[in-house]
Design an enzyme around this catalytic site. Structure first.
Site, PDB file in Angstrom:
ATOM      1  N   HIS A  54       0.831  -1.208   0.000  1.00 20.20           N
ATOM      2  CA  HIS A  54       0.000   0.000   0.000  1.00 20.20           C
ATOM      3  C   HIS A  54       0.861   1.251   0.000  1.00 20.20           C
ATOM      4  CE1 HIS A  54      -4.115  -1.198   0.252  1.00 20.20           C
ATOM      5  NE2 HIS A  54      -3.822  -2.136   1.133  1.00 20.20           N
ATOM      6  N   ARG A  60       8.844 -16.263 -15.541  1.00 24.69           N
ATOM      7  CA  ARG A  60       8.949 -14.797 -15.552  1.00 24.69           C
ATOM      8  C   ARG A  60       9.552 -14.227 -14.279  1.00 24.69           C
ATOM      9  NH1 ARG A  60       2.495 -13.124 -15.451  1.00 24.69           N
ATOM     10  NH2 ARG A  60       2.986 -11.297 -14.221  1.00 24.69           N
ATOM     11  N   ARG A  99     -10.996  -8.245 -14.682  1.00 28.78           N
ATOM     12  CA  ARG A  99     -10.534  -9.603 -14.941  1.00 28.78           C
ATOM     13  C   ARG A  99     -10.992 -10.499 -13.801  1.00 28.78           C
ATOM     14  NH1 ARG A  99      -4.222 -10.859 -15.344  1.00 28.78           N
ATOM     15  NH2 ARG A  99      -4.358 -10.794 -13.077  1.00 28.78           N
ATOM     16  N   ASN A 147       3.003 -10.776 -20.404  1.00 30.93           N
ATOM     17  CA  ASN A 147       3.883 -11.273 -19.326  1.00 30.93           C
ATOM     18  C   ASN A 147       3.859 -12.798 -19.290  1.00 30.93           C
ATOM     19  OD1 ASN A 147       3.945  -8.570 -18.784  1.00 30.93           O
ATOM     20  ND2 ASN A 147       2.645  -8.682 -16.972  1.00 30.93           N
ATOM     21  N   ASP A 148       2.651 -13.345 -19.290  1.00 32.85           N
ATOM     22  CA  ASP A 148       2.535 -14.802 -19.261  1.00 32.85           C
ATOM     23  C   ASP A 148       2.770 -15.414 -20.633  1.00 32.85           C
ATOM     24  OD1 ASP A 148       2.092 -15.726 -16.617  1.00 32.85           O
ATOM     25  OD2 ASP A 148       0.169 -14.676 -16.639  1.00 32.85           O
ATOM     26  N   ARG A 161      -7.034  -6.221 -11.708  1.00 31.55           N
ATOM     27  CA  ARG A 161      -6.670  -7.557 -11.217  1.00 31.55           C
ATOM     28  C   ARG A 161      -7.500  -7.826  -9.965  1.00 31.55           C
ATOM     29  NH1 ARG A 161      -1.136  -5.709 -13.006  1.00 31.55           N
ATOM     30  NH2 ARG A 161      -0.362  -7.291 -14.457  1.00 31.55           N
ATOM     31  N   GLU A 192      -2.875 -15.539 -23.208  1.00 31.59           N
ATOM     32  CA  GLU A 192      -1.650 -15.666 -22.418  1.00 31.59           C
ATOM     33  C   GLU A 192      -0.999 -17.022 -22.617  1.00 31.59           C
ATOM     34  OE1 GLU A 192      -2.165 -13.615 -18.321  1.00 31.59           O
ATOM     35  OE2 GLU A 192      -4.007 -14.743 -18.655  1.00 31.59           O
ATOM     36  N   CYS A 238      -2.112  -5.905 -22.363  1.00 34.74           N
ATOM     37  CA  CYS A 238      -2.086  -5.427 -20.975  1.00 34.74           C
ATOM     38  C   CYS A 238      -0.861  -5.942 -20.221  1.00 34.74           C
ATOM     39  CB  CYS A 238      -3.364  -5.782 -20.241  1.00 34.74           C
ATOM     40  SG  CYS A 238      -3.655  -7.549 -20.163  1.00 34.74           S
TER      41      CYS A 238
HETATM   42  C1  PEP Z   1       0.041 -10.772 -18.281  1.00 33.42           C
HETATM   43  O1  PEP Z   1       0.236 -11.970 -18.076  1.00 33.42           O
HETATM   44  O2  PEP Z   1       0.615 -10.119 -19.171  1.00 33.42           O
HETATM   45  C2  PEP Z   1      -0.906 -10.031 -17.425  1.00 33.42           C
HETATM   46  C3  PEP Z   1      -1.232  -8.789 -17.673  1.00 33.42           C
HETATM   47  O3  PEP Z   1      -1.403 -10.694 -16.327  1.00 33.42           O
HETATM   48  P1  PEP Z   1      -0.593 -10.815 -14.929  1.00 33.42           P
HETATM   49  O4  PEP Z   1       0.651  -9.973 -15.067  1.00 33.42           O
HETATM   50  O5  PEP Z   1      -1.546 -10.344 -13.894  1.00 33.42           O
HETATM   51  O6  PEP Z   1      -0.334 -12.275 -14.891  1.00 33.42           O
HETATM   52 MG    MG Z   2      -1.097 -13.079 -16.733  1.00 32.50          MG
END
Ligand code: PEP
Ligand code: MG
Length: 589
Positions: free
Chosen positions: A195, A471, A338, A460-461, A302, A437, A508
């Site tokens: 926070h 990752r 999401r 990211n995933d 999220r 993803e 995203c």
């Molecule tokens: C992603 O995987 O790119 C994503 C935005 O989800 P998170 O980072 O919450 O896994």
């Molecule tokens: Mg993800």
């Protein structure tokens, strides 16, 4: 005076310097104290009174913070008020008092330890950080067991200082940072999703966390420099170093003012191509900050956070409160909620999820939701109820195959029918989309996209699974390459397939926040970029200083190259070096 330099985790950029104000740590009882059996009822009355006092204190604080910092920051106290109503938490404390004859201070210490241990076992840093909300509330109750030492609800200090603390409980962070007299923050504990970090970023206060033992190396009145951009802290610097950082600070402050101006300018390239910057958020109170940085909607909420603010499972109303708060704050801009991405690594104490041998490939996200349909339905009902303003969209994470979309749609219809029967209002046209993803989902984008209203690429995933690179594993991080030609080819295919089907597509993942990779996505035809809001001005400035035509041409040629490094060097050479405005911005942050 000793001159010390420390490295930590820079979580809110910028430089702040000045005298240190050390924050007092919140103490739990360390003494095991028992009471005679005849005092049990009186002890429980003490607890009840302290809880009542705490509730009043929280309500006052909430009001104060709301008027000082805006509506959205009062939310943290709503979360704390909810914890106060958590039956399972208090049942445990009561049980210790009744059965072990524990003095209530000691019973609370034990409850705190139990929850800290449970949360510490969670691998995900963001989830782990939420344990401090429970500590925060419990510490406040302990303080209120001794009325005379009640923590002041209205802070008085006005002197501008740098706040140094071992850890800051969320309510303390909100209270101290809202006074507008904190030049910077340096903390032993904490991570980027605490926070304190979120608040510091939203209030533009430089902050470095994870310093381990800064509090043991300083005293009140020492001079300190906090460099939140580079994650460095300097204690009692010589004059030359102070001057150097003063110069750096002025440069950063000017850069930040420029960026903030950019936030208000149009989202359009030099040759008129429009794009839409969106924000990724984790807490409802981040909405206002996101818009102040130029977000034109919330591209990713999220929703997992809702599970983290209480010791038991959130109710439909808990979910609804968070979603409608965001939808209202963002209205008329869109909000992509999401559904929970938990399971696997992001396991939660309330759910007793079994440890899996390979969590990243396990029962995560939509897989978890489809295994726990009753929980999933609670969330779907709440999202639907929050959709009355017609700006809510629902996003399904980690989809692997078409059948999952079919299952979600069936459940979704079931829930809609229930609500209709109950005459509850919701948006009947609420758009439904999936995250891309998993590589298997990427390869069937053409099939999936026909079944949904939009897609959002979670790079990211997607990169982690496509390149088989964890990752968060630093040993293989050298292989985690967003510009790997195979990744770029795959993403180009996803974007262009969605566009051919005339469906909305966003990115995203972190790729949307990096000027270099974002330019490549722009050339692929992407127009929706969702990212941590602090990066929005940077992306806007980069895009605004370039012509789409130039970028497209360069990226076309870059796509014929064979390695990530060749592609990166080529784009830097062809676009960014020739347009230093765009390049410089990428470097400073
Ligand atoms: C992603 O995987 O790119 C994503 C935005 O989800 P998170 O980072 O919450 O896994
Ligand atoms: Mg993800």
């Amino acid at each position: 005076m000793i001159f010390i330099r420390l490295r930590g985790n820079g979580v809110s950029p910028g430089i702040g310097m000045g005298e240190i104000c050390l924050s007092d740590p919140v103490l739990f009882s360390t003494r095991k104290e028992t009471i005679p059996a005849s005092s049990v009822e009186a002890e429980l009355r003490r607890l009840k009174k302290a809880v009542e006092r705490t509730k009043n204190e929280l309500l006052t604080l909430k009001q104060d913070i709301k008027s000082n910092m805006g509506e959205e920051h009062g939310f943290i106290f709503d979360a704390h008020l909810l914890i106060l109503e958590d039956r399972s938490l208090f049942a445990g404390i009561e049980k210790s008092v009744r059965e072990e004859k524990a003095r209530v201070e000691w019973a609370i210490t034990q409850a705190n330890r139990k929850y800290q241990d449970l949360f510490d076992a969670i691998a995900d840093e963001y989830f782990r950080q939420r344990k401090s909300d429970i500590s925060d509330v419990l510490a406040r109750i302990v303080a209120n067991l001794r009325p005379k030492q009640k923590r002041s609800a209205k802070p008085e200090e006005t002197k501008k200082q740098v706040l140094v603390a071992h850890d800051l409980l969320p309510s303390e962070a909100a209270m101290r940072l809202s006074r507008r007299n904190v030049l910077a923050v340096a903390i032993d504990m904490g991570g980027p999703t605490s926070h304190t970090a979120i608040l510091a970023r939203s209030l533009n206060i430089p902050a470095v966390v994870g310093l381990h033992n800064v509090t043991q190396q300083v005293k009140n009145g020492d001079y300190i420099i906090v460099d939140g951009t580079d994650g460095e802290v300097i204690i009692n610097p010589p004059l030359a170093v102070r001057k150097e950082f003063q110069g750096k600070k002025e440069k950063y402050d000017k850069y930040f003012r420029d960026l903030k101006k950019t936030a208000k300018l149009g989202s359009v390239t030099l040759d008129g191509a429009k794009f839409v910057p969106l924000a990724n958020i984790e807490l409802p109170e981040e909405v206002a900050m996101a818009f102040s940085f130029g977000a034109e909607g919330i591209g990713l909420f999220r929703s997992e956070f809702i599970y983290l603010q209480r010791a038991s499972l959130p109710t439909e109303d808990d979910h609804f409160a968070a979603y409608s708060r965001i939808a209202k704050a963002a209205y008329p801009a869109p909000v992509y909620i999401r559904t929970i991405d938990i399971g696997g690594e992001k396991s939660l104490p309330q759910l007793n999820i079994e440890k899996e041998p390979n969590p990243a490939l396990g029962l995560r996200a939509i897989r978890f939701s489809l295994w726990n349909r009753e929980l999933f339905k609670v969330q779907l009902r709440a999202i639907l109820r929050a959709s009355v303003l017609k700006n809510v969209r629902i996003l399904i994470p980690m989809v692997t195959e078409l059948e999952e979309v079919g299952e979600v749609k069936l459940l979704f219809e079931e829930v809609k029918k229930e609500l209709e029967k109950e005459r509850v209002k919701f948006d009947r046209q609420i758009p439904l989309g999936v995250m891309i993803e998993v590589p298997a989902a990427a390869a069937i984008t053409d099939i999936l996209v026909k079944e949904v209203d939009f897609i959002s690429i979670g790079t990211n995933d997607l990169i982690q699974y496509y390149l088989a690179v964890d990752r968060s594993n630093e040993f293989v991080s050298y292989l985690y390459k967003p510009l790997h030609p195979s990744v770029l080819r795959l993403i180009r295919f996803i974007i262009q397939t969605a566009l051919r089907e005339k469906k909305d597509v966003a990115v995203c993942g972190e790729m949307a926040a990096n000027p270099l990779s974002a330019l490549i996505l722009l050339a692929f035809g992407l127009r929706k970029f969702s990212m941590n809001p602090i990066f929005i001005p940077r992306i806007k400035k980069t895009f605004r200083s370039l012509e789409l035509g130039t970028v497209e041409k360069a990226v076309d040629e870059a796509m014929c190259l064979r390695t990530a490094q060749d592609i990166e060097e080529f784009i830097i050479e062809r676009i960014l070096v020739k347009h230093p405005k765009a390049f410089l911005l990428g470097q400073i942050m």
